[in-house]
Design a protein around this motif. Structure first.
Motif, PDB file in Angstrom:
ATOM      1  N   LYS A  68       0.845  -1.190   0.000  1.00  8.93           N
ATOM      2  CA  LYS A  68       0.000   0.000   0.000  1.00  8.93           C
ATOM      3  C   LYS A  68       0.883   1.244   0.000  1.00  8.93           C
ATOM      4  N   ARG A  69       0.447   2.228  -0.760  1.00  4.87           N
ATOM      5  CA  ARG A  69       1.200   3.473  -0.771  1.00  4.87           C
ATOM      6  C   ARG A  69       0.883   4.274   0.481  1.00  4.87           C
ATOM      7  N   ARG A  70       1.879   4.871   1.014  1.00 11.11           N
ATOM      8  CA  ARG A  70       1.684   5.680   2.218  1.00 11.11           C
ATOM      9  C   ARG A  70       1.034   7.001   1.865  1.00 11.11           C
ATOM     10  N   ILE A  71       0.089   7.398   2.670  1.00 10.78           N
ATOM     11  CA  ILE A  71      -0.541   8.697   2.512  1.00 10.78           C
ATOM     12  C   ILE A  71       0.371   9.727   3.172  1.00 10.78           C
ATOM     13  N   PRO A  72       0.685  10.811   2.480  1.00  7.79           N
ATOM     14  CA  PRO A  72       1.572  11.796   3.104  1.00  7.79           C
ATOM     15  C   PRO A  72       0.928  12.383   4.361  1.00  7.79           C
ATOM     16  N   SER A  73       1.744  12.620   5.364  1.00  5.79           N
ATOM     17  CA  SER A  73       1.216  13.131   6.625  1.00  5.79           C
ATOM     18  C   SER A  73       0.725  14.566   6.447  1.00  5.79           C
ATOM     19  N   ARG A  74      -0.375  14.861   7.091  1.00  2.00           N
ATOM     20  CA  ARG A  74      -0.968  16.192   6.970  1.00  2.00           C
ATOM     21  C   ARG A  74      -0.302  17.149   7.948  1.00  2.00           C
ATOM     22  N   ILE A  75      -0.449  18.424   7.679  1.00  4.80           N
ATOM     23  CA  ILE A  75       0.088  19.444   8.576  1.00  4.80           C
ATOM     24  C   ILE A  75      -0.872  19.578   9.753  1.00  4.80           C
ATOM     25  N   LYS A  76      -0.353  19.378  10.942  1.00 12.55           N
ATOM     26  CA  LYS A  76      -1.197  19.418  12.122  1.00 12.55           C
ATOM     27  C   LYS A  76      -1.399  20.864  12.558  1.00 12.55           C
TER      28      LYS A  76
END
Length: 102
Positions: A68-76
């Motif tokens: 599975k491709r990793r979803i880029p982490s969002r800016i918190k």
């Protein structure tokens, strides 16, 4: 090791399985073992699944498993606190109102 085990030779011929798997690999190159074995069973050929899998692996037809491709982490960010009542609405309600549904 016992003497009988030392001199044991595998007598079954896997050429029929090899030719069937190679034929299926030519017709369906992007499929894996499950599809090939299912098609063999649909034709009415009854071969042991473990034996077919062993032959499948020995002739290097094994497909790699796709990760599975990793979803880029969002800016918190901190949540915005509304200044008064009805200052912020949910996205669904706002989109309905923008479309003209009241």
């Amino acid at each position: 090791m016992s003497r009988s085990m030392y001199y044991y030779a595998y007598k079954k011929d896997d050429n029929a399985i090899i030719s069937k798997l190679m034929d299926l690999a030519e017709r369906y190159p992007t499929r894996g073992f499950q599809t090939y074995y299912g098609k063999i069973r649909l034709e009415g050929i009854v071969w042991n699944r473990k034996r077919v899998l062993r032959v499948y692996r020995n002739i290097n037809l094994k497909l790699r498993t796709k990760r599975k491709r990793r979803i880029p982490s969002r800016i918190k960010e901190k949540l915005q606190v509304p200044g008064s009542i009805n200052d912020t609405w949910s996205i669904e309600l706002a989109s309905l109102l923008l479309r003209g549904y009241e």
